[in-house]
Scaffold this motif. Sequence first.
Motif, mmCIF file in Angstrom:
data_model
loop_
_atom_site.group_PDB
_atom_site.id
_atom_site.type_symbol
_atom_site.label_atom_id
_atom_site.label_comp_id
_atom_site.label_asym_id
_atom_site.label_seq_id
_atom_site.Cartn_x
_atom_site.Cartn_y
_atom_site.Cartn_z
ATOM 1 N N PRO A 170 1.896 8.333 2.841
ATOM 2 C CA PRO A 170 2.145 7.550 1.511
ATOM 3 C C PRO A 170 3.855 6.959 1.430
ATOM 4 O O PRO A 170 3.901 6.147 0.834
ATOM 5 C CB PRO A 170 2.066 8.386 0.329
ATOM 6 C CG PRO A 170 0.951 9.351 0.665
ATOM 7 C CD PRO A 170 1.302 9.559 2.404
ATOM 8 N N ASN A 177 0.044 5.211 -0.826
ATOM 9 C CA ASN A 177 -1.361 5.541 -0.180
ATOM 10 C C ASN A 177 -1.297 5.957 1.082
ATOM 11 O O ASN A 177 -0.558 5.573 2.119
ATOM 12 C CB ASN A 177 -2.328 4.290 -0.374
ATOM 13 C CG ASN A 177 -2.447 3.862 -1.591
ATOM 14 O OD1 ASN A 177 -3.248 4.568 -2.527
ATOM 15 N ND2 ASN A 177 -2.087 2.627 -2.314
ATOM 16 N N VAL A 187 -2.648 5.376 4.673
ATOM 17 C CA VAL A 187 -3.408 4.079 5.179
ATOM 18 C C VAL A 187 -3.594 4.127 6.762
ATOM 19 O O VAL A 187 -2.652 4.699 7.493
ATOM 20 C CB VAL A 187 -2.320 2.803 5.057
ATOM 21 C CG1 VAL A 187 -2.906 1.729 5.666
ATOM 22 C CG2 VAL A 187 -2.057 2.735 3.541
ATOM 23 N N LEU A 212 -3.671 13.976 2.380
ATOM 24 C CA LEU A 212 -4.187 13.488 0.638
ATOM 25 C C LEU A 212 -4.179 14.811 0.217
ATOM 26 O O LEU A 212 -4.539 15.878 0.404
ATOM 27 C CB LEU A 212 -5.411 13.181 0.855
ATOM 28 C CG LEU A 212 -5.493 11.526 1.148
ATOM 29 C CD1 LEU A 212 -7.133 11.237 1.073
ATOM 30 C CD2 LEU A 212 -4.630 10.714 0.094
ATOM 31 N N TYR A 231 -12.825 8.255 1.108
ATOM 32 C CA TYR A 231 -11.449 8.621 0.565
ATOM 33 C C TYR A 231 -11.122 7.374 -0.129
ATOM 34 O O TYR A 231 -9.841 7.571 -0.797
ATOM 35 C CB TYR A 231 -10.653 8.826 1.949
ATOM 36 C CG TYR A 231 -10.732 10.035 2.371
ATOM 37 C CD1 TYR A 231 -10.369 11.490 2.149
ATOM 38 C CD2 TYR A 231 -11.518 10.036 3.592
ATOM 39 C CE1 TYR A 231 -10.609 12.500 2.975
ATOM 40 C CE2 TYR A 231 -11.589 11.121 4.666
ATOM 41 C CZ TYR A 231 -11.217 12.408 4.130
ATOM 42 O OH TYR A 231 -11.720 13.370 4.917
ATOM 43 N N LYS A 232 -11.585 6.422 -0.444
ATOM 44 C CA LYS A 232 -10.979 5.001 -1.265
ATOM 45 C C LYS A 232 -10.680 5.302 -2.617
ATOM 46 O O LYS A 232 -9.732 4.683 -2.825
ATOM 47 C CB LYS A 232 -12.337 3.999 -1.152
ATOM 48 C CG LYS A 232 -13.337 4.146 -1.801
ATOM 49 C CD LYS A 232 -14.181 3.168 -1.812
ATOM 50 C CE LYS A 232 -15.520 3.404 -2.680
ATOM 51 N NZ LYS A 232 -16.459 2.362 -2.653
ATOM 52 N N ASP A 233 -11.308 6.405 -3.198
ATOM 53 C CA ASP A 233 -10.962 6.696 -4.636
ATOM 54 C C ASP A 233 -9.675 7.780 -4.724
ATOM 55 O O ASP A 233 -9.461 8.103 -5.736
ATOM 56 C CB ASP A 233 -11.898 7.042 -5.412
ATOM 57 C CG ASP A 233 -13.156 5.971 -5.547
ATOM 58 O OD1 ASP A 233 -12.595 4.625 -5.703
ATOM 59 O OD2 ASP A 233 -14.138 6.006 -5.649
ATOM 60 N N ARG A 234 -9.296 7.994 -3.592
ATOM 61 C CA ARG A 234 -8.343 9.178 -3.691
ATOM 62 C C ARG A 234 -6.893 8.754 -3.032
ATOM 63 O O ARG A 234 -6.009 9.558 -2.701
ATOM 64 C CB ARG A 234 -8.674 10.440 -2.719
ATOM 65 C CG ARG A 234 -9.924 11.188 -3.169
ATOM 66 C CD ARG A 234 -10.486 12.036 -2.521
ATOM 67 N NE ARG A 234 -9.400 13.149 -2.028
ATOM 68 C CZ ARG A 234 -9.375 13.787 -1.142
ATOM 69 N NH1 ARG A 234 -10.611 13.920 -0.454
ATOM 70 N NH2 ARG A 234 -8.428 14.715 -0.851
ATOM 71 N N GLY A 235 -6.599 7.376 -2.989
ATOM 72 C CA GLY A 235 -5.139 6.937 -2.694
ATOM 73 C C GLY A 235 -5.252 6.857 -1.099
ATOM 74 O O GLY A 235 -4.362 7.340 -0.235
ATOM 75 N N PHE A 236 -6.277 6.048 -0.431
ATOM 76 C CA PHE A 236 -6.525 5.785 0.612
ATOM 77 C C PHE A 236 -6.899 4.654 0.984
ATOM 78 O O PHE A 236 -7.871 4.148 0.234
ATOM 79 C CB PHE A 236 -7.481 6.818 1.496
ATOM 80 C CG PHE A 236 -7.888 6.462 2.844
ATOM 81 C CD1 PHE A 236 -6.999 6.760 4.058
ATOM 82 C CD2 PHE A 236 -9.080 5.988 3.074
ATOM 83 C CE1 PHE A 236 -7.449 6.691 5.170
ATOM 84 C CE2 PHE A 236 -9.294 5.439 4.539
ATOM 85 C CZ PHE A 236 -8.538 6.047 5.563
ATOM 86 N N ALA A 237 -6.579 3.837 2.242
ATOM 87 C CA ALA A 237 -7.026 2.270 2.632
ATOM 88 C C ALA A 237 -7.180 2.244 3.985
ATOM 89 O O ALA A 237 -6.244 2.853 4.604
ATOM 90 C CB ALA A 237 -6.115 1.416 1.883
ATOM 91 N N TRP A 242 0.786 -1.070 -0.100
ATOM 92 C CA TRP A 242 -0.179 0.157 0.137
ATOM 93 C C TRP A 242 0.892 1.392 0.161
ATOM 94 O O TRP A 242 0.397 2.382 0.163
ATOM 95 C CB TRP A 242 -0.937 0.025 1.164
ATOM 96 C CG TRP A 242 -2.215 -0.694 0.781
ATOM 97 C CD1 TRP A 242 -3.330 -0.497 0.382
ATOM 98 C CD2 TRP A 242 -2.218 -2.239 1.311
ATOM 99 N NE1 TRP A 242 -4.287 -1.211 0.253
ATOM 100 C CE2 TRP A 242 -3.669 -2.632 0.705
ATOM 101 C CE3 TRP A 242 -1.595 -3.119 1.894
ATOM 102 C CZ2 TRP A 242 -4.271 -3.597 0.940
ATOM 103 C CZ3 TRP A 242 -2.149 -4.531 2.136
ATOM 104 C CH2 TRP A 242 -3.610 -4.711 1.568
#
Length: 159
Positions: free
Chosen positions: A132, A47, A49, A157, A75-81, A44
């Motif tokens: 990240p 991203n 996280v 982000l 936030y999942k579609d913005r580089g977040f998990a 990951w």
Amino acid sequence: QKFPPLDHRRRLSAALWLCLRSRHTLPALALPDLGGREHKLSAWRGNVVIVSFWATWCDPCLAEMPDLKEVHEKYKDRGFAILGVSVDEDGPEAVAAFARENSVPYQLLWAGAKRIAGWDVPGVPSAFLIRPDGSLVRKFYGPKNKMTLGWEIDKILPQ
């Protein structure tokens, strides 16, 4: 020899430099998902996280889960998990059943009761917000809410 006193701006500048230079990198994390496939935190990289340690028997963990779901969706579609790390002793099958019944949308991993070297988890819920580049932003001990998480994530982000 005496050193001249630092003025206020130089003191703040020195403190900021120390904060920026002291990014704490977390140790490796490799755990199986609920189906037995191993996942590494390093996958990951790039991203933001949240690694959230939790358990199905933990009332504060269950209370924060709706907020974690909302944060994940936002936030999942913005580089977040979010990586939910279960410390349940009943096995991954019991956690998988819980995840299905409660529609948990983010990646769940299973640690069982074993301690994970280098991760300071005094109890559940505990979470780590990671940049990240893999460095630690903040530790959370106890329940988190969507406002606090959103505020912290928005600082990292890109908009």
